[in-house]
Motif scaffolding. Structure first.
Motif, PDB file in Angstrom:
ATOM      1  N   SER A  41       3.359  48.827 -75.303  1.00  0.00           N
ATOM      2  CA  SER A  41       4.759  49.177 -75.062  1.00  0.00           C
ATOM      3  C   SER A  41       5.400  49.726 -76.336  1.00  0.00           C
ATOM      4  O   SER A  41       6.152  50.697 -76.302  1.00  0.00           O
ATOM      5  CB  SER A  41       5.534  47.965 -74.560  1.00  0.00           C
ATOM      6  OG  SER A  41       6.877  48.295 -74.279  1.00  0.00           O
ATOM      7  N   ALA A  46       5.506  46.474 -68.548  1.00  0.00           N
ATOM      8  CA  ALA A  46       6.851  46.553 -67.973  1.00  0.00           C
ATOM      9  C   ALA A  46       7.718  45.405 -68.467  1.00  0.00           C
ATOM     10  O   ALA A  46       8.908  45.589 -68.760  1.00  0.00           O
ATOM     11  CB  ALA A  46       6.772  46.540 -66.445  1.00  0.00           C
ATOM     12  N   SER A  99       0.050  46.043 -66.330  1.00  0.00           N
ATOM     13  CA  SER A  99       1.321  46.728 -66.058  1.00  0.00           C
ATOM     14  C   SER A  99       2.494  45.752 -66.068  1.00  0.00           C
ATOM     15  O   SER A  99       3.594  46.114 -66.473  1.00  0.00           O
ATOM     16  CB  SER A  99       1.255  47.476 -64.729  1.00  0.00           C
ATOM     17  OG  SER A  99       1.115  46.589 -63.632  1.00  0.00           O
ATOM     18  N   THR A 100       2.266  44.495 -65.651  1.00  0.00           N
ATOM     19  CA  THR A 100       3.351  43.504 -65.740  1.00  0.00           C
ATOM     20  C   THR A 100       3.690  43.197 -67.190  1.00  0.00           C
ATOM     21  O   THR A 100       4.857  42.969 -67.527  1.00  0.00           O
ATOM     22  CB  THR A 100       2.993  42.190 -65.015  1.00  0.00           C
ATOM     23  OG1 THR A 100       1.881  41.561 -65.654  1.00  0.00           O
ATOM     24  CG2 THR A 100       2.684  42.431 -63.546  1.00  0.00           C
ATOM     25  N   ILE A 154      -5.338  45.924 -64.040  1.00  0.00           N
ATOM     26  CA  ILE A 154      -4.316  46.954 -64.239  1.00  0.00           C
ATOM     27  C   ILE A 154      -2.958  46.419 -63.803  1.00  0.00           C
ATOM     28  O   ILE A 154      -1.935  46.680 -64.449  1.00  0.00           O
ATOM     29  CB  ILE A 154      -4.671  48.248 -63.470  1.00  0.00           C
ATOM     30  CG1 ILE A 154      -5.835  48.970 -64.161  1.00  0.00           C
ATOM     31  CG2 ILE A 154      -3.469  49.191 -63.414  1.00  0.00           C
ATOM     32  CD1 ILE A 154      -6.359  50.175 -63.404  1.00  0.00           C
ATOM     33  N   PHE A 188       6.334  52.001 -66.321  1.00  0.00           N
ATOM     34  CA  PHE A 188       5.364  50.917 -66.145  1.00  0.00           C
ATOM     35  C   PHE A 188       5.554  50.182 -64.816  1.00  0.00           C
ATOM     36  O   PHE A 188       4.572  49.765 -64.193  1.00  0.00           O
ATOM     37  CB  PHE A 188       5.462  49.928 -67.306  1.00  0.00           C
ATOM     38  CG  PHE A 188       5.020  50.488 -68.624  1.00  0.00           C
ATOM     39  CD1 PHE A 188       3.850  51.226 -68.733  1.00  0.00           C
ATOM     40  CD2 PHE A 188       5.777  50.287 -69.772  1.00  0.00           C
ATOM     41  CE1 PHE A 188       3.446  51.745 -69.951  1.00  0.00           C
ATOM     42  CE2 PHE A 188       5.391  50.801 -70.992  1.00  0.00           C
ATOM     43  CZ  PHE A 188       4.215  51.536 -71.082  1.00  0.00           C
ATOM     44  N   ILE A 226       3.806  52.083 -62.148  1.00  0.00           N
ATOM     45  CA  ILE A 226       2.362  51.807 -62.141  1.00  0.00           C
ATOM     46  C   ILE A 226       2.100  50.454 -61.482  1.00  0.00           C
ATOM     47  O   ILE A 226       1.171  50.295 -60.676  1.00  0.00           O
ATOM     48  CB  ILE A 226       1.810  51.829 -63.575  1.00  0.00           C
ATOM     49  CG1 ILE A 226       1.932  53.240 -64.174  1.00  0.00           C
ATOM     50  CG2 ILE A 226       0.350  51.365 -63.599  1.00  0.00           C
ATOM     51  CD1 ILE A 226       1.528  53.324 -65.629  1.00  0.00           C
ATOM     52  N   PHE A 227       2.934  49.472 -61.818  1.00  0.00           N
ATOM     53  CA  PHE A 227       2.798  48.128 -61.247  1.00  0.00           C
ATOM     54  C   PHE A 227       2.889  48.179 -59.719  1.00  0.00           C
ATOM     55  O   PHE A 227       2.048  47.601 -59.018  1.00  0.00           O
ATOM     56  CB  PHE A 227       3.886  47.214 -61.816  1.00  0.00           C
ATOM     57  CG  PHE A 227       4.058  45.918 -61.064  1.00  0.00           C
ATOM     58  CD1 PHE A 227       3.104  44.920 -61.149  1.00  0.00           C
ATOM     59  CD2 PHE A 227       5.186  45.703 -60.284  1.00  0.00           C
ATOM     60  CE1 PHE A 227       3.261  43.727 -60.453  1.00  0.00           C
ATOM     61  CE2 PHE A 227       5.360  44.518 -59.591  1.00  0.00           C
ATOM     62  CZ  PHE A 227       4.390  43.525 -59.672  1.00  0.00           C
TER      63      PHE A 227
END
Length: 282
Positions: free
Chosen positions: A37, A88, A84-85, A80, A56, A59-60
């Motif tokens: 990030s 984000a 992503s969590t 993934i 992000f 993506i999540f």
């Protein structure tokens, strides 16, 4: 018996074995969430943290939909979603605490309250927070929302631990935000959260404390550990980090490579573990 069969046939095989490799991958993913990030986010304007968060979270959502519809544990998809969590969560925590001016203490407190509400809702829907006994899509969605919130909380908690007790933080774009931290260094924050994880591990080995409670405590704590450890790897000396040249890129590359290697190991493992007991199932 019917409930057990329902659980076994639905999502029990969509989660990895909760063993050593899982925790290595979880820490790698959460630490990569911090460094990754920071690699994308450039401090400055009021929107600088919101834009990466929206990217992000997109993506999540995409990979969460895939995860919800797969019939078995697919390592790349699962990790993934986890990654992503973390990405984000890092961006949104920074946006909430800095761009919106809530500060670390209020931000962490708000996220703790939200996480408690999620667990309460989960418990009322299905009175069991055991991640190996998720039998419906509705509870599976709550599981992922809890992970997203806990990873966001981890960033806020990590920042709270490793920032000065009070003062005004400055953004590169001229804005400011309240700093209300515990006053520890980044390294001390990583040692504190790492020490708490070790205590939970000892509690698992030597006590009869509920395994589901221990799992969620360890799961949540890996995020502030990843946040502080990630900052330690990439921050300059004057901010308590190692001060490595191109540290963000190097750390992110190493962590990503580690995660990919672990995913390949997952594929190489025999599938016998599906019939074994899990720490969180006790």
């Amino acid at each position: 018996m019917e409930t057990t069969k329902k659980i076994a046939s639905s999502s029990i095989n969509k989660l990895p074995q909760l063993a050593l490799l899982f925790w290595i991958m979880k820490i790698a993913a959460t630490t990569l969430g911090e460094t990754g990030s920071d690699l994308i986010t450039v401090p400055g304007s009021e929107d600088n943290y919101l834009t990466p968060f929206l990217f992000f979270i997109g993506i999540f959502v995409v990979f969460l939909v895939i995860q919800l519809f797969v019939k078995a544990y697919v390592p790349p998809v699962y990790w993934i979603v986890i990654l992503s969590t973390s990405l984000a969560g890092t961006a949104f925590s920074d946006y909430m605490d800095r761009s919106l001016g809530l500060g670390y203490m209020k931000g962490a407190g708000l996220l703790v309250s939200l996480l408690v509400v999620i667990f309460i809702v989960w418990y009322f829907i299905e009175p069991n927070l055991n991640v190996k006994q998720i039998a419906t899509k509705r509870v599976e969605v709550l599981y992922w929302i809890a992970i997203l919130v806990s990873n966001t909380l981890g960033t806020a908690a990590g920042d709270f631990l490793s920032h000065k007790q009070e003062g005004i933080g400055k953004l590169a774009g001229g804005g400011s935000f309240m700093e209300e931290g515990l006053g520890l260094t980044i390294a001390q924050g990583a040692m504190l959260t790492g020490g708490l994880i070790v205590l939970i591990l000892l509690a698992f080995w030597f006590t009869k404390i509920n395994r589901v409670v221990l799992f969620w405590l360890a799961f949540i704590l890996t995020r502030p550990f990843g946040a502080t450890f990630g900052d330690f790897l990439i921050k300059p000396h004057d901010k308590g980090g190692l001060g490595l040249h191109h540290g963000t890129q190097i750390a992110s590359g190493i962590l990503l490579a580690l995660l990919i290697i672990c995913i390949l190991i997952e594929y190489a493992k025999p599938k016998k573990w599906l019939n074994r007991s899990d720490p969180a199932a006790a």
